[in-house]
Design a protein around this motif. Sequence first.
Motif, PDB file in Angstrom:
ATOM      1  N   THR A 196      20.489  34.234 -23.563  1.00  0.00           N
ATOM      2  CA  THR A 196      21.585  34.248 -22.348  1.00  0.00           C
ATOM      3  C   THR A 196      21.135  32.320 -22.952  1.00  0.00           C
ATOM      4  O   THR A 196      20.677  31.690 -22.901  1.00  0.00           O
ATOM      5  CB  THR A 196      21.551  34.228 -20.874  1.00  0.00           C
ATOM      6  OG1 THR A 196      19.910  34.072 -20.751  1.00  0.00           O
ATOM      7  CG2 THR A 196      21.308  35.772 -20.773  1.00  0.00           C
ATOM      8  N   ARG A 197      22.274  31.884 -21.729  1.00  0.00           N
ATOM      9  CA  ARG A 197      22.378  30.219 -22.129  1.00  0.00           C
ATOM     10  C   ARG A 197      23.276  30.043 -20.440  1.00  0.00           C
ATOM     11  O   ARG A 197      23.216  30.689 -19.846  1.00  0.00           O
ATOM     12  CB  ARG A 197      23.663  30.286 -22.954  1.00  0.00           C
ATOM     13  CG  ARG A 197      25.073  30.432 -22.805  1.00  0.00           C
ATOM     14  CD  ARG A 197      25.346  29.750 -24.211  1.00  0.00           C
ATOM     15  NE  ARG A 197      26.983  30.321 -24.502  1.00  0.00           N
ATOM     16  CZ  ARG A 197      28.006  29.652 -24.533  1.00  0.00           C
ATOM     17  NH1 ARG A 197      28.296  28.338 -24.072  1.00  0.00           N
ATOM     18  NH2 ARG A 197      28.815  30.381 -24.497  1.00  0.00           N
ATOM     19  N   GLN A 251      23.915  31.961 -15.776  1.00  0.00           N
ATOM     20  CA  GLN A 251      23.452  32.841 -16.729  1.00  0.00           C
ATOM     21  C   GLN A 251      24.401  33.835 -17.577  1.00  0.00           C
ATOM     22  O   GLN A 251      26.118  34.591 -17.337  1.00  0.00           O
ATOM     23  CB  GLN A 251      22.880  33.520 -16.689  1.00  0.00           C
ATOM     24  CG  GLN A 251      21.511  33.191 -16.446  1.00  0.00           C
ATOM     25  CD  GLN A 251      20.705  32.072 -17.379  1.00  0.00           C
ATOM     26  OE1 GLN A 251      21.043  32.618 -18.629  1.00  0.00           O
ATOM     27  NE2 GLN A 251      19.984  30.928 -16.871  1.00  0.00           N
TER      28      GLN A 251
END
Length: 394
Positions: A26-27, A35
């Motif tokens: 995730t980012r 997220q």
Amino acid sequence: MTAAELPGNPVSGNPRTQEPPAPPDTRACSSCGAQVLPSDGYCEECGADLLVRRSTPPGSATLPCSDCSGTAFTDGYCDHCGRLAPSPRDHWERDLGIVAGVSDRGLRHSRNEDSMAFAVIGEGTEYPASVVVVCDGVSSSVDPQRASQLAANTTLDYLVRALRHGEPAPASTSAAIETAQQAVAGLAEEYRDRADAPSCTIATAVVERGRVTVGWVGDSRVYWLAANGGTSRRLTDDDTWAGQLIAGGAVNEAEAYKAPHAHAILRWLGPEAPPEPPHVRDFAPEGPGLVLACSDGLWNYVWDAADLATLAGEGWDGLAAASASLTAVALNSGGQDNITTVLAYYPPTAPPAAAAAAAAPTLQLPPLTETAEIASTDIASSNGTVPSDEGIEP
């Protein structure tokens, strides 16, 4: 056992009291911090477009006087020494990695009437694209910097939205510039003399795998700067008195622009603009290179595409440095006008390395779509009529 060690107390490392770690793939959303997954196109929390990165416009902060460092300004002039108040527009740089640009006031003008805006779409995906817009305010109009900024922002917004919805670049470019024309013409309502209201020129480039689509009105330009010794060329034709002579084959560019009134523009964005549709042209590169969009503050000094390709050759080591270098060439040559220079990689991805890019023989392009096969033609109107055009000089 201490109190801190009792079950449920917030001891570092206690899995029962900490938030579970985010999945490794995730980012964070750049707008709200939520997220998101790499495959997400939009943030579910705030709706931000996760596949688009944009340049930001110049700021509005008050800068100290460049002569005396004063910070008080009345009517646009320093209260202490009388110098014109500095503006964030005087010199600003933006770098998105695969697109970068510089806009500079130059040495003779009191303000920067140029503007630029660009974006990267779908970076890291199978179908990335870069969008570039450069606008040059018409100095004979009032407040031309308003026209150039509005046109650049409006055009970029339209193009990004259209491309994200899968619309073809040629039709989107024409519609985007027409939308900018309506927006700039609307500024005339704020001025007593409509004919003197803000106006500007415009040049755009959409860089995709397999093609580069350019659009323009006026004399801002887009160039193809080929790598590996390929043929570089100008992709736009000037809407100027000299441009007509060049397109007609009467004289070459060097001779045409020596004539009186050579730079008089025949088309622009703004009130009283001729009603013709914008120029749109598709170009299919045969290998890697750079796309350069610029105002006449640069090409007044270096107009030959091969010369520009040589000067921008260091772009394979970074586009920001190459844009600054081209700007420095114009400043060192006199800097009589505002200078805006934007460079984009083709294909629209970061090159693996300068050495690898220089050594790459050719780029194997994917099959072109039906619209991308209209290489080097003008789209005369939004009804799809595509006449032949032999007006581009190498």
